[in-house]
Scaffold this motif. Structure first.
Motif, PDB file in Angstrom:
ATOM      1  N   GLY A 253       0.821  -1.198   0.000  1.00  0.00           N
ATOM      2  CA  GLY A 253       0.000   0.000   0.000  1.00  0.00           C
ATOM      3  C   GLY A 253       0.860   1.255   0.000  1.00  0.00           C
ATOM      4  O   GLY A 253       2.087   1.210  -0.103  1.00  0.00           O
ATOM      5  N   VAL A 254       0.182   2.388   0.111  1.00  0.00           N
ATOM      6  CA  VAL A 254       0.848   3.695   0.104  1.00  0.00           C
ATOM      7  C   VAL A 254       0.295   4.517   1.254  1.00  0.00           C
ATOM      8  O   VAL A 254      -0.933   4.535   1.482  1.00  0.00           O
ATOM      9  CB  VAL A 254       0.612   4.440  -1.227  1.00  0.00           C
ATOM     10  N   VAL A 255       1.188   5.164   1.971  1.00  0.00           N
ATOM     11  CA  VAL A 255       0.766   6.086   3.008  1.00  0.00           C
ATOM     12  C   VAL A 255       0.927   7.518   2.468  1.00  0.00           C
ATOM     13  O   VAL A 255       1.950   7.862   1.871  1.00  0.00           O
ATOM     14  CB  VAL A 255       1.580   5.908   4.301  1.00  0.00           C
ATOM     15  N   LEU A 256      -0.117   8.328   2.632  1.00  0.00           N
ATOM     16  CA  LEU A 256      -0.103   9.735   2.226  1.00  0.00           C
ATOM     17  C   LEU A 256      -0.047  10.582   3.476  1.00  0.00           C
ATOM     18  O   LEU A 256      -0.917  10.467   4.352  1.00  0.00           O
ATOM     19  CB  LEU A 256      -1.342  10.074   1.386  1.00  0.00           C
ATOM     20  N   SER A 257       0.982  11.385   3.559  1.00  0.00           N
ATOM     21  CA  SER A 257       1.141  12.310   4.680  1.00  0.00           C
ATOM     22  C   SER A 257       1.176  13.718   4.112  1.00  0.00           C
ATOM     23  O   SER A 257       2.024  14.038   3.278  1.00  0.00           O
ATOM     24  CB  SER A 257       2.431  12.007   5.445  1.00  0.00           C
ATOM     25  N   ALA A 258       0.234  14.563   4.539  1.00  0.00           N
ATOM     26  CA  ALA A 258       0.125  15.919   3.993  1.00  0.00           C
ATOM     27  C   ALA A 258       0.157  16.952   5.112  1.00  0.00           C
ATOM     28  O   ALA A 258      -0.468  16.761   6.155  1.00  0.00           O
ATOM     29  CB  ALA A 258      -1.154  16.079   3.177  1.00  0.00           C
ATOM     30  N   HIS A 259       0.898  18.024   4.867  1.00  0.00           N
ATOM     31  CA  HIS A 259       0.982  19.122   5.823  1.00  0.00           C
ATOM     32  C   HIS A 259       0.446  20.388   5.161  1.00  0.00           C
ATOM     33  O   HIS A 259       0.759  20.671   3.997  1.00  0.00           O
ATOM     34  CB  HIS A 259       2.428  19.350   6.269  1.00  0.00           C
ATOM     35  N   ASP A 260      -0.328  21.140   5.887  1.00  0.00           N
ATOM     36  CA  ASP A 260      -0.850  22.414   5.388  1.00  0.00           C
ATOM     37  C   ASP A 260       0.272  23.451   5.484  1.00  0.00           C
ATOM     38  O   ASP A 260       0.679  23.857   6.568  1.00  0.00           O
ATOM     39  CB  ASP A 260      -2.051  22.844   6.226  1.00  0.00           C
TER      40      ASP A 260
END
Length: 838
Positions: A253-260
């Protein structure tokens, strides 16, 4: 979290949370002596603090020197044999900031205890250094609670938006921050792709990056800028995509980590815009273009509509008042629109056209901002702007039609003076201006204001220089019959500035005419003033009737003296020479004689003139060109050529032939091709030459002088050789009277006979033969007497009993002018008198 909870309370005790005995803590000085021992160390090894403090740490080692790993990239201390003392062990680590590894220690009861140790090399408050060694006693292995903590941390992490996707790129898990950002629950998003959760072009970009992660197993980084449902404005997101794999390396799978990163993105965009403004604003020295560059940079990056207005008081060239606007909030203010820009074509929002003025009443936001000199941010619904807009129906209609909702007013301030106002408006973008937008607008407006002020100052100086230059050039050409003349003068463009090019047409004695073209080094008012001085000097020297080469010699001396004078005038208070620029000039001086049909020329570093014969042949006159004026020490040589009637003499400055730059089809060759074409008039020829030689506005001044020669035939010239005998004076008078009768000038006979008698008598008595009398009928009647003597007569006042000395006085009183010119064979005395009215 409330504002009161944003800072840690330093008074809060940690005793209720931390078990100090769960970690063994030991400190050693640089010699390896134990200086600190806590309860955790006692629990680990059985020794009490009283037993260990002050003793060498070597007694704790079970197998000698331990093995470990250094930190901070320093070189490893290596491994030594058992039995190494603690002092040696400590010294071997003296260069390391940190060490970690496993140590075999001896328990108080004699058993061997192997534990992990982390050692920190630290500096104490006293300035001494020691080693702090710590070893955990609990929590060294996995615990059942760890899985629950991991799950909670994923779901509840507040600083990062996280989501897990399977190999089909469909969402399996989403944390709370992801749910808040998308305004959907995990259950509502589970099983959907990114492009199905958020419909945006950046979603497709994210999915392609996720596919690369699954394909390559390498993490991907990208930035997205979008607005999701429930948000009033777009946000910038920093997204990190990483593979999720098992122990065998297979990706599941893929982990998506997003920061504003909206704030950081905005700051970066503002810095980029400021950098763009520094390169795009001020590219010219034109006030209106510079103001337009400010508007172009700000739309749409900052605002949807921008207008730049300058104080009407600046139109007359006056300096703006230092400080804030000279008026008060109670004074009406007039602004002139010089630039505007919009996200819409043709700027339909503008209620004021370019070049039009707008009056802002006392107390309006504009008057208040200019009076205070400070930028301001207003909502259009506020009472101040509502009252201002209501005064102008056209403006109110624009605001209503386009939905203006937020405005910033930023005074254009440069060098402490207010020049005008920049207005920033939003109506397309829904978010109102914020404080950061105001700071950005102030920054780019401040840069633009300096450029506008530079352009304004330069425009004023250039206008002054152009006015001075044109006032010093001939306002109208003198009346003369020898030449038909046309001329053009073009100042340099706004970048180079006005130079010191000039031309002149000077009538001389004997119906001759002098043509002058010159070029002063440099640009600006100083060059124009220098040009005026040189033009005056040339006219003064021409009145003396000097030959061209001698005139340039005297002019060269004058330029050298002027340079020395200017240099001494620019000495500063320390006696050092101040910078005043170069001082020099080039010049071409030509004298055309319509009786002899000859032209004598001399040049000082100036381009050679072009000669166009009556059959259309064009050639540059091969003549010796002397050095530029002001160098001194080198002679000037004159060239004399026969000039048939109808020949064109074309004199110009180097700005004409350098206008197109270097090339085979430029300069003199191009000029020759243009002059070879027939023209209906000299004025038309001048226009044709300039049009063909210029590819745009000239980078240097251009002076062009075109003259077509005329001739005085035998019917207008009468010549008599006079023998050196006083008895022949009467014959000379009869000759003059007869010729005047033929010309129908009997009324002038009496004065002419008197002049001829005086001049011929002086030549016979005081000069050397041969003596020649010549009468020339031109716009005036010219009487010339030539002889071989070199001594010129002088006008003097005769005393009461003197028998002579009154002749030249009579000549001077009865004629318009008289004078002497020296020739290669002697001199000529001439007198000029007006023709009788027909």
């Amino acid at each position: 979290m409330g504002k009161a909870r944003t800072h840690v309370d330093e008074r809060l005790s940690l005793g209720g949370f931390i078990d100090e005995a769960a970690t063994a803590r030991v400190s050693l000085d640089e010699k390896g002596t134990v200086t600190g021992w806590n309860a955790g160390a006692e629990r680990l090894l059985g020794y009490g603090a009283a037993e260990m403090v002050g003793r060498g740490g070597a007694v704790l080692l079970a197998d000698g020197f331990p093995t470990g790993t250094e930190s901070a990239g320093t070189e490893s201390a290596g491994t030594e044999s058992a039995g190494t003392s603690a002092e040696e062990f400590i010294r071997s680590l003296a260069t390391l900031p940190r060490w970690n590894g496993r140590m075999a220690l001896r328990h108080r009861d004699g058993r061997r205890v192997e534990v992990p140790v982390l050692a920190h090399h630290r500096t104490l408050v006293t300035g001494k250094t020691d080693w702090l060694m710590v070893s955990p006693l609990t929590g060294t292995g996995p615990e059942p609670e760890d899985d629950r903590l991991t799950g909670w941390s994923f779901a509840q992490t507040p600083c990062c938006t996280m989501a897990l996707y399977d190999t089909g790129l469909r969402l399996r898990r989403a944390n709370g921050d992801m749910e808040r950002a998308i305004a959907l629950t995990e259950g509502e998003m589970r099983g959907l792709r990114v492009s199905e959760i958020v419909v945006h072009a950046d979603s497709d970009k994210t999915e392609r990056a996720m596919a690369r992660v699954l394909e390559t197993g390498e993490p991907q980084y990208l930035e997205n800028y979008l607005r999701v449902e429930g948000e009033s404005r777009e946000h910038a997101w920093s997204c990190y995509l990483a593979p999720l794999g098992d122990e065998d390396g297979r990706t599941h799978g893929v982990v998506l980590s997003a920061h504003d990163i909206t704030q950081q993105y905005g700051a970066r965009q503002r810095l980029q815009l400021i950098n763009t403004a520094s390169t795009r604003i001020g590219t010219t020295l034109d006030v209106r273009l510079t103001a337009q560059e400010l508007a172009d940079v700000a739309v749409p990056a900052v605002a949807d509509f921008v207008a730049v207005d300058l104080l009407v008081s600046l139109d007359d060239g006056h300096e703006p008042a230092f400080g804030s606007w000279s008026g008060t909030p109670h004074d009406a203010m007039q602004l002139r629109r010089v630039a505007h820009q919009s996200v819409h074509e043709n700027v339909p929002e503008a209620a004021v056209g370019l070049g039009e003025t707008d009056v802002h009443p006392a107390g309006s936001p504009f008057a208040q901002c200019l009076a205070t000199g400070r930028a301001a941010l207003y909502p259009l619904t506020g009472p101040a702007f509502a009252a201002w807009a209501a005064r102008n129906a056209r403006r109110a209609a624009r605001i209503q039609a386009f939905g203006f909702h937020s405005v910033m007013l930023v005074p254009l301030r440069a060098r402490g003076a207010i020049l005008g106002m920049a207005t920033f408006v939003r109506h397309q973008r829904p978010e109102p201006f914020e404080r950061d937008d105001l700071l950005l607008a102030e920054e780019i407006t401040a840069r633009a204001a300096v450029c506008v002020d530079n352009a304004r100052r330069y425009t004023r100086e250039r206008a002054t220089a152009v006015t001075l230059q044109r006032s010093l050039l001939p306002q109208r050409l003198p009346r003369q019959s020898a030449l038909e003349v046309a001329h053009r003068y073009l100042p340099a463009d706004g970048t180079a500035g006005v130079g010191g090019d000039w031309f002149d047409v000077i009538p001389l004695s004997g119906a001759r005419v002098a043509l002058v073209v010159g070029d002063v080094v440099g640009h600006g008012i100083h060059a124009s003033a220098t040009m005026g001085r040189l033009r005056t000097a040339v006219r003064t020297l021409a009145d003396v009737d000097l030959p061209p080469d001698e005139l340039l010699t005297h002019l060269d001396d004058l330029v050298a003296h002027l340079a020395d004078s200017d240099a001494s005038d620019t000495l500063d208070h320390n006696g050092d020479l101040g910078h005043h620029g170069e001082f020099g000039a080039t010049c071409l001086y030509a004298v055309y004689d319509p009786v002899a049909r000859r032209c004598t020329l001399a040049g000082a570093g100036h381009p050679a003139p072009a000669v166009v014969t009556t059959d259309g042949t064009v050639h540059l006159l091969p003549m010796p060109t002397g050095p530029p004026l002001g160098l001194g020490g080198l002679p000037f040589e004159a060239t004399e050529i026969d000039v048939p009637e109808g020949t064109l003499l074309v004199l110009y400055t180097n700005g004409l032939i350098e206008a197109r730059g270097p090339g085979s089809d430029s300069g003199p060759d191009r000029l020759g091709q243009v002059l070879a074409q027939p023209a209906v008039s000299l004025d038309a020829l001048c226009d044709t030459v300039l049009g063909a030689m210029l590819s745009g506005r000239p980078t240097d001044d251009i002076a062009l002088l075109v003259a077509r020669t005329r001739a005085l035939d035998a019917d207008h010239v009468a010549t008599l050789d006079v023998p050196a005998d006083p008895a022949m004076v009467a014959g000379a008078r009869r000759f003059a009277a007869d010729r005047l009768g033929e010309w129908g000038l009997d009324e002038a006979a009496y004065v002419t006979e008197l002049v001829v008698s005086e001049l011929v008598t002086n030549a016979i008595r005081h000069a050397e033969p041969p003596v020649q009398l010549r009468l020339i009928l031109d716009r005036t009647l010219i009487c010339e007497v030539s002889d071989a003597g070199s001594t010129a007569p002088h006008l003097r006042r005769a005393r009461t009993y003197d028998e002579g000395g009154r002749g030249l006085m009579l000549v001077a009183q009865l004629t318009q002018a008289w004078g002497t010119r020296h020739t290669a064979l002697g001199k000529t005395i001439w007198a000029q008198q007006a023709l009788p009215a027909p």
